[in-house]
Design an enzyme around this catalytic site. Structure first.
Site, PDB file in Angstrom:
ATOM      1  N   MET A 174     -90.239 142.832 -74.233  1.00 31.26           N
ATOM      2  CA  MET A 174     -91.016 143.462 -75.304  1.00 31.26           C
ATOM      3  C   MET A 174     -91.013 142.565 -76.532  1.00 31.26           C
ATOM      4  SD  MET A 174     -92.929 146.025 -75.809  1.00 31.26           S
ATOM      5  CE  MET A 174     -92.814 147.759 -75.409  1.00 31.26           C
TER       6      MET A 174
ATOM      7  N   SER B 268     -96.128 136.299 -66.567  1.00 30.32           N
ATOM      8  CA  SER B 268     -95.130 135.499 -67.272  1.00 30.32           C
ATOM      9  C   SER B 268     -94.922 134.150 -66.580  1.00 30.32           C
ATOM     10  CB  SER B 268     -93.844 136.317 -67.335  1.00 30.32           C
ATOM     11  OG  SER B 268     -92.780 135.522 -67.702  1.00 30.32           O
ATOM     12  N   ARG B 269     -93.992 134.117 -65.637  1.00 33.33           N
ATOM     13  CA  ARG B 269     -93.762 132.898 -64.858  1.00 33.33           C
ATOM     14  C   ARG B 269     -93.457 133.294 -63.422  1.00 33.33           C
ATOM     15  NH1 ARG B 269     -95.910 130.813 -68.435  1.00 33.33           N
ATOM     16  NH2 ARG B 269     -95.249 129.070 -69.744  1.00 33.33           N
TER      17      ARG B 269
ATOM     18  N   GLU C 291     -97.518 126.197 -58.702  1.00 26.60           N
ATOM     19  CA  GLU C 291     -98.931 126.277 -59.119  1.00 26.60           C
ATOM     20  C   GLU C 291     -99.543 124.888 -59.040  1.00 26.60           C
ATOM     21  OE1 GLU C 291     -98.999 128.132 -62.972  1.00 26.60           O
ATOM     22  OE2 GLU C 291     -98.184 129.997 -62.208  1.00 26.60           O
TER      23      GLU C 291
ATOM     24  N   HIS D 294    -103.414 131.490 -63.404  1.00 27.71           N
ATOM     25  CA  HIS D 294    -102.667 131.296 -64.659  1.00 27.71           C
ATOM     26  C   HIS D 294    -103.609 131.137 -65.865  1.00 27.71           C
ATOM     27  CE1 HIS D 294     -98.557 129.780 -66.326  1.00 27.71           C
ATOM     28  NE2 HIS D 294     -99.240 130.444 -67.247  1.00 27.71           N
TER      29      HIS D 294
END
Ligand code: DGY
Length: 326
Positions: free
Chosen positions: A156, A238-239, A268, A287
């Site tokens: 958050m 995120s990742r 990726e 992404h």
């Protein structure tokens, strides 16, 4: 006196380099999509005072040991898990990123991914393009509701809060888990802090926005997916390294969860034979979290200013290892 050398590892908007070019000798790797080969990057790093990097460039110990003149690394991303920050700090190199300018854009994409996955938008668009739409039917491509459901946000920070803000418009119950309490999100958005276990067990939408660190790497395993509701949808913007993909695939195949919307992957780019792409309940994106023209221009300008500031001896606007400046 010769100007300091700055290497930019990918083509970036030319306009963002104007001020930098006035004070530095700037060389840009001339490819839009192909990363600079490792050997070339290492060579350029040897003489660079500044490196303007992408999240696909590994700025590791080997590179940092060869970069004797390096003073600043400016990553064109808010995430910086591609950089060995501890090592850079030891060497007194400033590591800069591009926070804030991308929060709303990334939150828009995250919410779009959530909606696309729950309401089967991609599948439905494909269905009509393939000429499969013969008739209206009560449950044809029926998805699952978003409004009044529970969203559980892991991470958050600025982006997480921007996603939570969007969720309020859908009258969702907002749960979150974070390293620390986010009082602003609690007060202004009605978000409730819960443990990680409670988050995954109670949420209809589990949304991962946490940065990749030693604590979050490989966090989403089969056991975690198994604890989620069978109707849960998992979103990751995120990742990829936070998710054990084989476990996610297994959980999706065994219907332990209902679907996944993924903007990021462990490796990726992924190829078309990646098993996640064969699943109809997966929406996969390349992404593009922060990829709006306005935001990418703002990110490019900020990355550039970060380098200019360090070279001038000023504090950069966005520094990850600010301690080294003290
Ligand atoms: C970031 O900034 O870290 C994003 O992943 C890039 O879109």
């Amino acid at each position: 006196m010769s100007k300091p050398f700055v290497f930019v590892t990918r083509q970036v908007p030319e306009v963002s380099l104007t001020a930098l070019k006035e004070m530095a000798e700037v060389e840009v790797w001339p490819e839009k999509e192909t990363p600079v080969p490792r050997e070339i990057l290492l060579k350029k790093a040897e003489k660079a005072v500044g490196l303007y990097t992408m999240l696909t460039d590994s700025i590791d110990e080997e590179l940092l040991n060869r970069a004797a003149n390096l003073k600043v690394i400016a990553n064109l991303a808010v995430g910086f898990d591609n950089i060995d920050v501890d090592m850079a700090s030891e060497k007194g190199i400033a590591v800069c990123n591009t926070p804030e300018v991308l929060s709303d854009t990334t939150a828009d994409l995250t919410f779009a991914l959530l909606m696309a996955t729950s309401r089967r938008i991609v599948e439905a668009a494909q269905y009509i393009k393939e000429g499969k739409w013969n008739n209206w039917a009560p449950l044809l491509l029926a998805g699952t509701d978003i409004h009044h459901k529970t969203i559980g946000i892991l991470g958050m920070g600025r982006i997480g809060s921007a996603v939570a803000k969007r969720a309020t418009g859908f009258e969702m119950e907002i749960l979150y888990h974070n390293r620390s309490h986010n009082e602003k999100a609690e007060k202004e958005l009605g978000a409730t802090f819960v443990s990680f276990d409670e988050l995954i067990e109670r949420s209809d939408y589990v949304v991962c926005l946490a940065p990749m660190t030693d604590d979050t790497k490989d966090l989403f395993t089969y056991d975690v997916f198994e604890k989620m509701k069978r109707s849960a949808i998992f979103i990751n913007a995120s990742r990829g390294g936070i998710v054990v993909e084989e476990d996610l695939i297994k959980a999706l195949k065994e219907e332990k969860i209902a679907g996944a919307g993924l903007d990021v992957f462990r490796q990726e780019p992924i190829t078309t034979d990646h098993p996640l792409l064969s699943l109809s309940n997966v929406v996969a994106l390349p992404h593009i979290g922060s990829a709006s023209i306005e935001t990418r221009l703002a990110m490019a300008a900020l990355a550039s200013r970060n380098i200019v500031n360090v070279i001038k001896g000023d504090r950069p606007e966005a520094i990850v290892n600010g301690d080294i400046l003290k």
